[in-house]
Scaffold this active site. Structure first.
Site, short mmCIF file in Angstrom:
data_model
loop_
_atom_site.label_atom_id
_atom_site.label_comp_id
_atom_site.label_asym_id
_atom_site.label_seq_id
_atom_site.Cartn_x
_atom_site.Cartn_y
_atom_site.Cartn_z
N LYS A 185 -109.07 18.02 16.24
CA LYS A 185 -107.77 17.53 15.80
C LYS A 185 -108.05 16.40 14.81
O LYS A 185 -108.42 15.30 15.19
CB LYS A 185 -106.93 17.02 16.98
CG LYS A 185 -105.52 16.59 16.56
CD LYS A 185 -104.66 16.26 17.76
CE LYS A 185 -103.18 16.14 17.48
NZ LYS A 185 -102.77 15.42 16.31
N ARG A 211 -95.55 17.27 6.33
CA ARG A 211 -95.02 17.66 7.65
C ARG A 211 -93.50 17.53 7.68
O ARG A 211 -92.83 18.26 8.38
CB ARG A 211 -95.65 16.75 8.70
CG ARG A 211 -95.30 17.07 10.11
CD ARG A 211 -95.77 15.94 11.00
NE ARG A 211 -95.54 16.21 12.39
CZ ARG A 211 -94.36 16.25 12.97
NH1 ARG A 211 -93.28 16.07 12.25
NH2 ARG A 211 -94.26 16.48 14.26
N PHE A 269 -106.06 25.40 8.87
CA PHE A 269 -105.95 25.81 10.27
C PHE A 269 -104.91 26.90 10.53
O PHE A 269 -104.79 27.39 11.65
CB PHE A 269 -105.74 24.62 11.21
CG PHE A 269 -104.52 23.78 10.96
CD1 PHE A 269 -103.25 24.27 11.24
CD2 PHE A 269 -104.63 22.47 10.49
CE1 PHE A 269 -102.13 23.50 11.04
CE2 PHE A 269 -103.50 21.69 10.27
CZ PHE A 269 -102.24 22.21 10.55
N ARG A 301 -92.07 23.54 19.25
CA ARG A 301 -93.14 22.84 19.95
C ARG A 301 -93.35 23.57 21.26
O ARG A 301 -92.38 23.83 21.99
CB ARG A 301 -92.71 21.39 20.21
CG ARG A 301 -93.85 20.51 20.68
CD ARG A 301 -93.37 19.11 20.99
NE ARG A 301 -93.05 18.29 19.83
CZ ARG A 301 -93.96 17.64 19.09
NH1 ARG A 301 -95.24 17.72 19.40
NH2 ARG A 301 -93.58 16.92 18.08
#
Ligand code: ATP
Length: 585
Positions: A252, A272, A341, A418
């Site tokens: 991360k 983001r 990623f 999420r």
């Protein structure tokens, strides 16, 4: 559509702090809006002209507005400033000034929403030498054509101070009710919004083509997709409660997430929060623009690297890249690497529905197609048990990462969601809570002693998506340097309110209140029950909310997060319960 109808709705909405009533007003407004301008009305009620990612700004300073008002009202600057001092708001000043004006000479015509929108849009698009004078003239002419009441909202809009508190969720509820008669279809709107990040377009398609067409909205190049997010796990063992069998563990990295869109020679990078940040990383976009990739959207973390040790450097270093001047020098002094990623769209095809293990294969291909040492695959290993995960965690921390991400190999890419398909595990911060929290500043107390003339303590809140409100969890006064205090005083000034914001749920008195905008990172020793804070009220114990014990600002302002991306109330409740479990163990 008459602009006065919109103003009527704005006035009603300004007077209510109840979300339900706000939604009702919105529903009535949307129902009376002609479908061909629904897109514009949806942007206007949120204080925008276009979706955020287009980065359109009106760009007018207070001084310019004052000059426009002087032109339209015929009042002198001294008289204007006097009223301004009393009203404290340029919108109110506009209303007053236009009341003062002798209106007998003109019969005000009926102003339309279309006309207001097109003038505002023209102001935003006016650049170059002499643009200021032109903008002043445009504002003055639209004010001349408007009633005092209308002028107030036009000026508030231009100054970005139209604070009706209408969040995306509220607009989606209202759209669903207005066009389908029930709130339950809101999930379909949300899905469309998650892939397009454009509520105006979703509203237009709903109003003109219906719900079926909304369901078909899919990824569109150069419209950012809302990012998939991770749930946290307090310990390595907890990860394996969620994961069955094997999973991908990845570093991360503590950098900045970017979403890259590429088609032909064009490249755009989105943050983001879905802002266009192509200009922050011209080196990265040039590499991608020159590659053989076609019609592709992928995500990665940009990190700065220490050229001597080759270790990853912390997030703050990237701040040097946010500049308009001296970009070349910043590129040289702070080289960055993009660690890819995820892949959402490849060679013109959507890939979000594929399992992550398949997407990873495409990412490998993508990195080899770009073939540049600054575009890398994020380090990954496949783990099956806690021991190998723990070893990998040590390796990640040694390399300067903030922890690891564990990803379910079978999981799809779920835009804007999420969930436990991605699990984040962070290193300890020397405090008992393993993770940091990102909370929104909603109020402040003035400082005393050394902090006179600044804020002494900030009131922080977590986000509650169910009620679309911000609920307080902490007052924080430690961890701030003098520079932080000065910076906060300035940046919060832009969001200052006389009263508590309608979306803030607080039971304590503060000296000043803010529009919930600025998110900061906090560490704390634990979460405790509190009779004064409203986050998690009654969730654990009747009449008690949750509060942070020994909260401290980490120094990190999360300007990559919107207020709605802050830590959720539910996360605090979960953290409280997990903490109890750890103590009992
Ligand atoms: P945090 O506060 O932990 O940064 P967040 O709320 O911004 O989290 P999370 O979903 O909690 O977002 O954590 C995922 C974030 O971690 C991503 O947005 C991305 O910026 C970053 N990140 C770093 N490395 C990876 C990785 N290998 N895979 C996915 N995201 C990563």
């Amino acid at each position: 559509m008459e602009f006065s109808l919109l103003v009527d709705a704005f006035e009603q909405m300004e007077m209510t702090s109840s979300r339900l009533r706000l939604t009702d007003h919105l529903v009535s407004l949307l129902r009376m809006t002609p479908t061909d301008i629904i897109e514009k009305v949806v942007y206007l009620i949120q204080g925008k002209l276009r979706p955020d990612f287009e980065g359109i700004e009106i760009g007018m300073a207070e001084k310019m507005i004052l000059r426009s008002l002087a032109q339209s009202s015929g009042m002198g600057m001294t008289a204007l400033l006097e009223i301004y001092r009393d009203t404290g708001d340029l919108g109110n000043l506009a209303k007053e000034a236009m009341h003062h004006k002798d209106q007998t000479s003109l019969m005000p015509q009926r102003m339309s929403v279309e006309r207001v929108y097109s003038v505002l849009y023209e102001i935003a698009g006016t650049t170059g030498p002499r643009s200021q004078e032109y903008k002043i003239r445009l504002v003055s002419s639209i004010i001349n054509e408007s009633s005092p009441r209308e002028s107030r909202y036009i000026i508030k809009f231009i100054m970005g101070s139209l604070r009706l508190g209408i969040a995306d969720n509220t607009v989606m509820d209202a759209l669903s009710l207005a066009f389908t008669g029930t709130k339950t279809n809101r999930v379909l709107l949300e899905n469309a919004y998650n892939v397009s990040s454009d509520l105006g377009t979703v509203a237009r398609i709903l109003a003109t083509e219906g719900l079926d067409a909304v369901e078909k909205i899919s990824i569109i190049l150069f419209k950012p997709v809302r990012p998939m997010l991770a749930e946290r796990a307090p310990t390595i063992e907890d990860v394996f409660h969620q994961v069955k069998g094997s999973a991908a563990a990845e570093f991360k990295l503590d950098g900045e997430r970017i979403q890259v869109h590429k088609a032909n020679g064009r490249v755009e990078l989105f943050s983001r929060r879905l802002e266009k940040i192509t200009s922050h990383f011209p080196d990265i976009s040039t590499i991608i623009a020159g590659s053989k990739l076609s019609d592709t959207i992928f995500e990665g973390e940009v990190v700065a690297i220490d050229l001597d040790t080759l270790n990853f450097l912390p997030f703050q270093v990237l701040m040097h890249r946010r500049r308009k001047h001296g970009v070349d020098e910043a590129i040289k002094n702070y080289p960055v690497y993009l660690n890819v990623f995820d892949i959402l769209y490849y060679d013109g095809e959507t890939k979000t529905h594929l399992p992550y293990s398949d997407r990873r294969k495409i990412i490998e291909r993508l990195v080899s197609v770009i073939n540049d040492h600054r575009i890398l695959l994020v380090p990954q290993t496949v783990v099956q048990d806690a021991k190998s995960l723990s070893n990998y965690m040590s390796k990640a921390i040694e390399a300067g990462c903030e922890g690891i991400m564990v990803k379910q190999l079978e999981s799809e890419y779920r835009a804007g969601a999420r969930g436990y398909a991605w699990i984040k595990l962070k290193r300890e911060y020397g405090s008992d809570l393993t993770d940091t929290l990102d909370l929104v500043i909603v109020g402040a107390l003035y400082g005393r002693g050394r902090r006179v003339g600044r804020y002494g303590a900030l009131l922080l809140a977590a986000y509650d998506p169910k009620t679309d409100t911000f609920k307080t969890a902490s007052k924080v006064g430690t961890g701030f340097t003098d520079k932080h205090l000065a910076d906060f005083y300035n940046s919060l000034g832009r969001h200052l309110l006389r009263h508590k914001h309608p979306r803030v749920d607080a039971a304590i008195q503060m000296d000043v209140w803010f529009e919930p905008k600025i998110v900061i990172e906090i560490v704390a020793s634990e979460i405790t029950l509190s009779p004064v804070h409203t986050a998690g009220m009654n969730a654990i114990r009747e009449k008690y909310g949750l509060a942070l014990r020994f909260p401290k600002f980490t120094g990190k302002i999360r300007d990559d997060k919107n207020a709605e991306d802050a830590t959720k109330v539910e996360e605090l409740v979960t953290l409280y319960s997990q903490q109890k479990r750890t103590i009992q163990r």
